[in-house]
Design a protein around this motif. Structure first.
Motif, mmCIF file in Angstrom:
data_model
loop_
_atom_site.group_PDB
_atom_site.id
_atom_site.type_symbol
_atom_site.label_atom_id
_atom_site.label_comp_id
_atom_site.label_asym_id
_atom_site.label_seq_id
_atom_site.Cartn_x
_atom_site.Cartn_y
_atom_site.Cartn_z
ATOM 1 N N VAL A 38 0.859 -1.187 0.000
ATOM 2 C CA VAL A 38 0.000 0.000 0.000
ATOM 3 C C VAL A 38 0.895 1.237 0.000
ATOM 4 N N SER A 39 0.559 2.197 -0.855
ATOM 5 C CA SER A 39 1.360 3.423 -0.958
ATOM 6 C C SER A 39 1.141 4.295 0.278
ATOM 7 N N PRO A 40 2.056 5.294 0.517
ATOM 8 C CA PRO A 40 1.873 6.191 1.665
ATOM 9 C C PRO A 40 0.553 6.956 1.618
ATOM 10 N N THR A 41 -0.007 7.131 0.410
ATOM 11 C CA THR A 41 -1.282 7.852 0.301
ATOM 12 C C THR A 41 -2.489 6.918 0.422
ATOM 13 N N GLY A 42 -2.225 5.622 0.595
ATOM 14 C CA GLY A 42 -3.315 4.698 0.900
ATOM 15 C C GLY A 42 -3.852 3.909 -0.254
ATOM 16 N N GLU A 43 -3.192 3.943 -1.459
ATOM 17 C CA GLU A 43 -3.686 3.148 -2.576
ATOM 18 C C GLU A 43 -2.964 1.802 -2.618
ATOM 19 N N ILE A 44 -3.688 0.792 -3.048
ATOM 20 C CA ILE A 44 -3.096 -0.545 -3.176
ATOM 21 C C ILE A 44 -2.210 -0.576 -4.407
ATOM 22 N N GLU A 45 -0.957 -1.038 -4.244
ATOM 23 C CA GLU A 45 -0.005 -1.105 -5.357
ATOM 24 C C GLU A 45 0.164 -2.535 -5.870
ATOM 25 N N TYR A 46 -0.026 -3.497 -4.982
ATOM 26 C CA TYR A 46 0.235 -4.888 -5.394
ATOM 27 C C TYR A 46 -0.428 -5.833 -4.391
ATOM 28 N N GLU B 259 -1.119 6.232 11.311
ATOM 29 C CA GLU B 259 -0.129 7.061 11.997
ATOM 30 C C GLU B 259 1.052 6.226 12.468
ATOM 31 N N THR B 260 0.781 5.028 12.949
ATOM 32 C CA THR B 260 1.860 4.156 13.430
ATOM 33 C C THR B 260 2.811 3.799 12.297
ATOM 34 N N VAL B 261 2.250 3.421 11.143
ATOM 35 C CA VAL B 261 3.088 2.996 10.018
ATOM 36 C C VAL B 261 3.848 4.182 9.431
ATOM 37 N N LEU B 262 3.201 5.339 9.285
ATOM 38 C CA LEU B 262 3.870 6.516 8.711
ATOM 39 C C LEU B 262 4.975 7.032 9.627
ATOM 40 N N ASP B 263 4.882 6.719 10.918
ATOM 41 C CA ASP B 263 5.963 7.080 11.841
ATOM 42 C C ASP B 263 7.133 6.113 11.738
ATOM 43 N N ASN C 238 -0.319 -7.808 9.999
ATOM 44 C CA ASN C 238 0.980 -7.261 10.383
ATOM 45 C C ASN C 238 1.372 -6.246 9.311
ATOM 46 N N VAL C 239 1.452 -4.992 9.682
ATOM 47 C CA VAL C 239 1.742 -3.918 8.739
ATOM 48 C C VAL C 239 3.116 -3.349 9.071
ATOM 49 N N ALA C 240 4.013 -3.365 8.065
ATOM 50 C CA ALA C 240 5.377 -2.876 8.291
ATOM 51 C C ALA C 240 5.737 -1.844 7.229
ATOM 52 N N PRO C 241 6.342 -0.728 7.628
ATOM 53 C CA PRO C 241 6.769 0.277 6.645
ATOM 54 C C PRO C 241 8.002 -0.200 5.901
ATOM 55 N N ALA C 242 8.131 0.169 4.628
ATOM 56 C CA ALA C 242 9.292 -0.198 3.811
ATOM 57 C C ALA C 242 9.891 1.071 3.212
ATOM 58 N N GLY C 243 11.218 1.161 3.240
ATOM 59 C CA GLY C 243 11.927 2.335 2.714
ATOM 60 C C GLY C 243 13.142 2.631 3.559
ATOM 61 N N ASP C 244 14.142 3.295 2.943
ATOM 62 C CA ASP C 244 15.384 3.568 3.658
ATOM 63 C C ASP C 244 15.247 4.746 4.614
ATOM 64 N N ASN C 245 14.958 5.918 4.072
ATOM 65 C CA ASN C 245 14.891 7.123 4.913
ATOM 66 C C ASN C 245 13.464 7.546 5.208
ATOM 67 N N VAL D 102 9.065 6.363 4.496
ATOM 68 C CA VAL D 102 8.174 5.261 4.139
ATOM 69 C C VAL D 102 7.829 5.353 2.662
ATOM 70 N N GLU D 103 8.271 4.359 1.871
ATOM 71 C CA GLU D 103 7.970 4.323 0.444
ATOM 72 C C GLU D 103 6.676 3.548 0.176
ATOM 73 N N PHE D 104 6.433 2.530 0.962
ATOM 74 C CA PHE D 104 5.178 1.781 0.894
ATOM 75 C C PHE D 104 5.065 0.943 2.174
ATOM 76 N N ALA D 105 3.899 0.418 2.409
ATOM 77 C CA ALA D 105 3.662 -0.446 3.574
ATOM 78 C C ALA D 105 3.372 -1.860 3.089
#
Length: 837
Positions: free
Chosen positions: A325-333, A373-377, A400-407, A409-412
């Motif tokens: 899921v993208s940071p704006t809440g759309e399903i990507e895959y 809010e938890t994931v975006l943090d 189980n929702v985990a943020p992905a990205g280096d610096n 959140v690129e997607f969850a």
């Protein structure tokens, strides 16, 4: 019902069943395909268990109309347990019928559950569910949703031909056909999509972490032949120091706990070199015993964006439902497992807001806001949510929702585990515990009412105590008892508690509820708007909070003393178990009333003597003496079981064998035998369970004093306590034997014989030799068991022969028993006949 029943609709139907029997009937139809007529032939012993490849499976032998097994169907473990629990609760033996009802009653039970489901859910179409709809659901679910081989469905469902299943299926459209061929496309490498992919390995692990299958570039990444790793523990691929730190166990534990994990670990190649590898490990399914899928690729694989591609491929192979899921809440895959979970294809959901797909609307907005809010943090989030599939079916999942990205959140990454079945089991367990707690309280309340019978000394005390105990309990609001004369059509309220008595006058029996309870001797139930006669002495306002009333007969043997009515505010009252408990209470009350009336009769100094004349051919002594033109006089009546008596009778002017043949041909006479001959009569023994006025009078509470049948006319003298209504006794006897009249009635004083007078009369009846023989035999232990002395030893001590001693003892014993039975007035008619010599 035109459209097929959905899985969620079926779950709502199951949950609406108010009784275990209703739930069992519905589940046997919908989950095992057992037709209504077949359900009525099930025995608990028809369920058996077989083990295949270490797993226990449950089967049911379905019986045909001839009682023999016509097919075998499959029972899921939970349904098999329900069968066992129902049989144990209902006290059904392995060889007895599990459901003692007709096929039509099974269909009615389905209709009752369907109506209740429609009322609870507000979905009117559930009210149209029938046994045929449930059979259709059974076939369609197995064929379409579970993909079971049609041959198997035909076999367990009892269809003769595969074509018979056509009416349960809808035509498939192009999308379904394409999906079916896509699902059946052959794959290699254990079903993992990594053939021809350089630097990527897919492994299948069992629940213990042992490799059971592999695919992809095993040799290129790890240096092993693909087949060489199969059968080895996953941990063997790690370096020694990683194993010492328990890193393999940690990775599998994390995947088992969180359903999905991505870890970077040190592995060892076949040549012994250390290589840093990214491992994506997920559970294969919701079951903790289903094992794992592990996808491995080199940590330095960054060329041409291959890491993202490999990661996407790894997620696609994972057994757990996963979506991005993208940071704006759309399903990507979404992967294939997620498509299966929600019922949508990837093309239908990609680009759509996750809130539209991943929410049923049942969880609050604040709940999802906390998740976002938890994931975006940058923190992971775990919780349980409710989704709604494309079909509308609700699904409970742990996410189980985990943020992905280096610096940033690129997607969850969302990993979902279907926990619907677990939630249902937990809720079912809670309901069962609540039911058991309620049943325990109910048993305690009814048993408390039964204990009130112990201290009661009169019928009125019994009735008042039972009503008060039930009305004071948590299970019931009010209770009343009405007495009825045998054969009468009115009830006279005798006791009441729990509500104000508005009218205590006699009540006409108008409703089928009361009349059926009296006629069948079984409890009956009425709900909502109660028939007027069920209210008894209460006004409608007095029991306005009641939702159901139970009507319980108070009976003992063939005698019904009245009815007990109990009102309750419980919506699910008067199930099978409760009816059984109340029926037992009614029997105990009837027995207690009978015992009190008999006790009062025994202790009374003054009794009422009744003389009856009976010419009814339904009385076996009337019919037998008319046929043989003889006289038969009852000498004694001995109770041997409830509703069964032994008659000892003297027969004159007829041959014993011919008379016994006629008597035992009567429906209520189960046995008869000739005992011996007296001077002018024969002594007979008859086992009587019906067809006798004497038996009917005994069950009403009377004591028989004389019974003589002479050429088709029987004269019976009986005694009743003064408190017993003569009218009820007469009506009770005439209800069974219409051609019976009351000839005489009068009060009589019982002769009183003191203990001293009894001893003196006994002593005077014994001769000196008889008294000496009794004393010698008694004090030498002849009457003990085992004997202290034999008859020969006693005779030798007395200086007489053994036959002489036996003669003295037999005469003395007869005189002793004759005096005792005369004293207790247990001998009927004239004096005790002396045997002929």
């Amino acid at each position: 019902m035109s459209d097929p029943l959905g899985r969620r609709e079926y779950e709502q139907l199951r949950e609406a069943a108010a009784t275990t029997r209703g739930r069992l009937v519905v589940r046997l139809l919908a989950e095992s395909g057992v037709r209504p007529a077949e359900q009525t032939r099930i025995r608990p012993g028809d369920v058996d268990r077989r083990r295949f490849e270490g797993v226990v499976h449950h089967f049911l032998s379905v019986r045909g109309s001839d009682g023999n097994t016509c097919r075998r169907t499959y029972l899921r473990a939970e349904l098999a347990r329900l069968v066992d629990e129902y049989a144990a609760t209902a006290g059904v033996a392995p060889d007895n019928r599990l459901l003692d009802v007709t096929p039509r009653r099974v269909q009615m039970l389905v209709s009752e559950v369907a109506s209740r489901a429609a009322e609870i859910t507000g979905q009117s179409r559930l009210g149209d569910v029938s046994s045929d709809v449930l059979r259709r659901y059974f076939a369609r679910r197995l064929l379409v949703e579970d993909g079971i081989d049609p041959r198997i469905v035909r076999t367990i469902g009892g269809w003769n031909r595969l074509e018979a299943l056509d009416r349960y299926l809808e035509p498939a459209d192009d999308a379904e056909i394409a999906a079916a061929f896509s699902d059946s496309a052959p794959t290699t490498g254990g079903g993992l999509p990594f053939e021809g992919t350089a630097g990527t390995v897919g492994l299948e692990l069992d629940a213990d972490g042992r490799i059971v299958g592999g695919g992809g570039d095993v040799e290129g990444l790890l240096g092993y032949d693909r087949n060489a790793v199969v059968g080895t523990p996953f941990g063997r691929l790690f370096t020694d120091d990683a194993r010492e730190r328990a890193r393999p166990k940690e990775v599998l534990a994390s995947a088992g706990r969180e359903d999905f994990t991505v870890e970077t670990c040190w592995f060892r190649t076949a040549e012994g070199d250390r290589v840093r590898i990214v491992a994506l490990v997920s559970r294969r399914g919701a079951d903790q015993h289903s094992g794992f899928v592990a996808v491995l690729w080199a940590d330095d694989d960054t060329e041409d964006g291959r890491t993202a591609s490999t990661f996407r491929r790894a997620v696609s192979a994972a057994g757990q439902p996963i979506c991005f899921v993208s940071p704006t809440g759309e399903i990507e895959y979404v992967n294939a497992a997620f498509e299966e979970l929600i019922g949508y294809t990837q093309s239908e959901v990609v680009g759509r807001p996750a809130a539209d797909i991943l929410s049923s609307g049942e969880d609050t907005d604040a709940y999802y806001e906390e998740l976002r809010e938890t994931v975006l943090d940058g923190d992971p989030w775990t919780g349980q949510v409710t989704l709604r599939r494309k079909s509308g079916e609700r699904v409970h999942v742990r996410q189980n929702v985990a943020p992905a990205g280096d610096n940033e959140v690129e997607f969850a990454v969302i990993v979902a585990t279907d926990v619907t079945e677990r939630i249902r089991r937990e809720r079912s367990l809670v309901r069962r515990c609540e039911t058991l707690e309620g049943l325990e309280g109910l048993v305690a309340d009814i048993n408390a009412a039964g204990r009130e019978l112990i201290d009661a000394s009169t019928r009125s005390e019994i009735e008042a105590a039972v009503c008060e105990s039930l009305a004071d309990s948590d299970a019931y609001l009010a209770a009343w008892i009405g007495g009825t004369d045998p054969g009468g059509s009115r009830l006279q309220p005798r006791a009441a508690a729990g509500a104000p008595a508005a009218d205590e006058s006699a009540i006409d029996i108008d409703s089928s509820v009361l009349s059926s309870a009296l006629e069948t001797g079984r409890p009956r139930v009425a709900g909502n708007e109660f028939p007027t006669d069920t209210l008894g002495p209460f006004g409608a306002d007095g029991v306005s909070e009641a939702r159901a009333v139970g009507i319980i007969p108070l009976a003992y043997g063939e005698t019904t003393y009245g009815l007990l009515a109990v009102f309750t505010g419980r919506g699910t009252a008067f199930g099978d178990r409760e009816r059984t408990l109340l029926s037992d209470l009614g029997a105990h009350v009837g027995h207690a009333i009978t015992a009190i009336e008999r006790r009062n009769l025994l202790l009374a100094d003054t009794v009422v003597e009744l003389e009856f004349g009976c010419t009814d051919p339904g009385a076996f002594l009337v019919a037998a003496t008319a046929e043989h033109d003889c006289v038969c006089s009852i000498q004694a009546v001995v109770p041997v079981a409830e509703g069964s008596l032994l008659f000892y009778a003297a027969l004159s002017d007829a041959q014993p064998d011919a008379f016994l043949d006629t008597a035992t041909a009567a429906s209520g006479v189960t046995d008869g035998r000739y005992i011996r001959e007296y001077d002018d009569s024969s002594l007979l023994e008859l086992t009587v369970e019906g067809s006798s006025p004497a038996l009917t009078l005994t069950e009403i509470g009377a004591t028989i004093r004389e019974g003589v049948a002479d050429s088709g006319e029987q004269t019976i003298r009986a005694e009743i306590a003064q408190e017993t209504g003569v009218r009820s006794v007469v009506k009770g006897l005439q209800a069974s034997f219409p051609e019976t009249t009351l000839r005489a009635k009068h009060a009589a004083d019982r002769p009183v014989e003191t203990i001293a007078e009894f001893r003196n009369s006994l002593s005077e009846s014994l001769t000196d030799k008889q008294r000496s023989a009794l004393r010698a035999a008694y004090f030498s232990g002849y009457f003990d068991w085992p004997r202290g002395s034999t008859a020969e030893e006693v005779a030798e001590s007395m200086g007489v022969s053994s036959p002489t001693l036996h003669n003295h003892l037999r005469k003395a014993e007869r005189k002793l028993l004759s005096s005792f039975f005369d004293h207790t007035r247990e001998h009927i008619g004239g004096g005790v006949p002396e045997p002929s010599v």
